[in-house]
Design a protein around this motif. Sequence first.
Motif, short mmCIF file in Angstrom:
data_model
loop_
_atom_site.label_atom_id
_atom_site.label_comp_id
_atom_site.label_asym_id
_atom_site.label_seq_id
_atom_site.Cartn_x
_atom_site.Cartn_y
_atom_site.Cartn_z
N ARG A 68 -70.48 40.03 -9.35
CA ARG A 68 -69.64 40.36 -7.73
C ARG A 68 -69.45 38.79 -7.04
N PHE A 69 -69.17 38.88 -6.85
CA PHE A 69 -69.10 37.34 -6.30
C PHE A 69 -69.41 37.47 -4.58
N GLY A 70 -70.08 35.95 -4.18
CA GLY A 70 -71.20 36.05 -2.62
C GLY A 70 -69.74 35.27 -1.94
N LYS A 71 -70.37 35.10 -0.40
CA LYS A 71 -69.68 34.83 0.62
C LYS A 71 -69.62 32.94 0.43
N GLN A 72 -70.37 32.14 -0.57
CA GLN A 72 -70.62 31.09 -0.39
C GLN A 72 -69.29 30.53 -1.66
N ASP A 73 -68.79 31.60 -2.30
CA ASP A 73 -67.31 31.41 -3.21
C ASP A 73 -65.85 31.78 -2.23
N PHE A 74 -65.54 31.98 -1.38
CA PHE A 74 -65.06 31.99 -0.33
C PHE A 74 -64.52 30.75 0.45
N VAL A 75 -63.48 30.05 0.74
CA VAL A 75 -63.62 29.40 1.05
C VAL A 75 -62.64 29.27 2.33
N TYR A 76 -63.06 29.41 4.13
CA TYR A 76 -62.23 29.24 5.15
C TYR A 76 -61.39 28.21 5.20
N LEU A 77 -59.83 28.11 5.69
CA LEU A 77 -59.07 27.47 5.93
C LEU A 77 -58.42 27.67 7.39
N SER A 78 -59.24 27.44 7.56
CA SER A 78 -59.32 26.80 9.57
C SER A 78 -57.53 26.62 9.99
N ASP A 79 -56.94 25.81 9.26
CA ASP A 79 -55.62 25.71 9.77
C ASP A 79 -54.80 27.23 9.75
N GLU A 80 -54.79 27.91 8.80
CA GLU A 80 -53.99 29.26 8.79
C GLU A 80 -54.96 30.63 9.31
N ASP A 81 -56.33 30.09 9.24
CA ASP A 81 -57.29 31.07 9.93
C ASP A 81 -57.13 32.35 8.55
N VAL A 82 -57.80 31.94 7.16
CA VAL A 82 -57.68 32.61 5.83
C VAL A 82 -58.65 32.71 5.44
N TYR A 83 -58.90 32.90 4.26
CA TYR A 83 -60.18 32.78 3.32
C TYR A 83 -59.56 32.98 2.02
N ARG A 84 -59.81 31.18 1.04
CA ARG A 84 -58.86 31.39 -0.15
C ARG A 84 -60.02 31.96 -1.19
N CYS A 85 -60.42 33.27 -1.82
CA CYS A 85 -61.17 33.89 -2.92
C CYS A 85 -60.96 32.68 -4.09
N PRO A 86 -61.58 33.74 -4.91
CA PRO A 86 -62.20 32.74 -6.06
C PRO A 86 -61.09 32.75 -6.76
N ALA A 87 -60.10 34.10 -7.11
CA ALA A 87 -59.09 33.63 -7.71
C ALA A 87 -57.85 33.14 -7.33
N GLY A 88 -57.87 32.31 -6.00
CA GLY A 88 -56.60 31.84 -5.84
C GLY A 88 -55.89 32.33 -4.38
N GLU A 89 -56.01 33.55 -4.23
CA GLU A 89 -55.34 34.18 -3.27
C GLU A 89 -56.23 34.52 -1.81
N LYS A 90 -55.00 35.02 -0.93
CA LYS A 90 -55.23 34.32 0.17
C LYS A 90 -56.29 35.45 1.48
N LEU A 91 -57.13 36.09 1.69
CA LEU A 91 -57.29 36.46 2.60
C LEU A 91 -57.97 36.98 4.23
N ALA A 92 -56.74 37.89 4.44
CA ALA A 92 -56.49 37.35 6.73
C ALA A 92 -56.91 38.81 7.22
N TYR A 93 -57.33 38.17 8.33
CA TYR A 93 -58.43 38.74 8.74
C TYR A 93 -57.32 40.77 9.34
#
Length: 213
Positions: A161-186
């Motif tokens: 499975r993927f670890g936290k370091q594989d998810f990139v935080y996009l501060s301007d959108e306040d979302v995370y980008r997962c390894p598949a390129g999808e955006k994860l929102a709070y």
Amino acid sequence: MARYLAQLDTADRQEPSEELAAKTARLKEKLVKLESEMQRLAMMERLMLASPDQQISLTDPDSRSMATSGRGSGVVGYNVQVAVDTEHHLIVTHEVTNDGSDRAQLANIACQAKEVLGVDELEAVADRGYYSSEEILACDKAGITVTLPKPITSGIEAKGRFGKQDFVYLSDEDVYRCPAGEKLAYRYTNEENGLYQVPLIRTRGPIGAILWT
């Protein structure tokens, strides 16, 4: 020693001979050496018990047994801490400790470097072996900004499975980008056993990934 004494008693009950006399002489010589060694060990035991940490090194009086990262392992020696100036690559300060872990060394050596350099603020860079929230906080209170990676302690990658370091935080959108390129929102925060968990859910399409922070 009991075995040597028993052999001497056996020899005393035998008929005298040159061979028996030589054997008796050898046994007495071994007894003398054994008694001397026992006295030496008894003296070392007294010195060991009298030392603050109840340790004695026969080769280097200042070295001590230190636990290492391996379970049940250790090494007799030192842990040398060194602070180096990144511009001139010169040693600013150093310290020798008998603590086998670097986790509790960051604030101490960083504050020493700050004092030697005579500056009000300092930026320190260290490896993940120095990561400790208490040490980072102590550095912050002392005017020291610390940069170091957080240790990866989760075994989630071993399970494929993927670890936290594989998810990139996009501060301007306040979302995370997962390894598949999808955006994860709070979405919401969940509290369980005193710990806060924040599931981040994919913004479009069926739910494909949830990141717990």
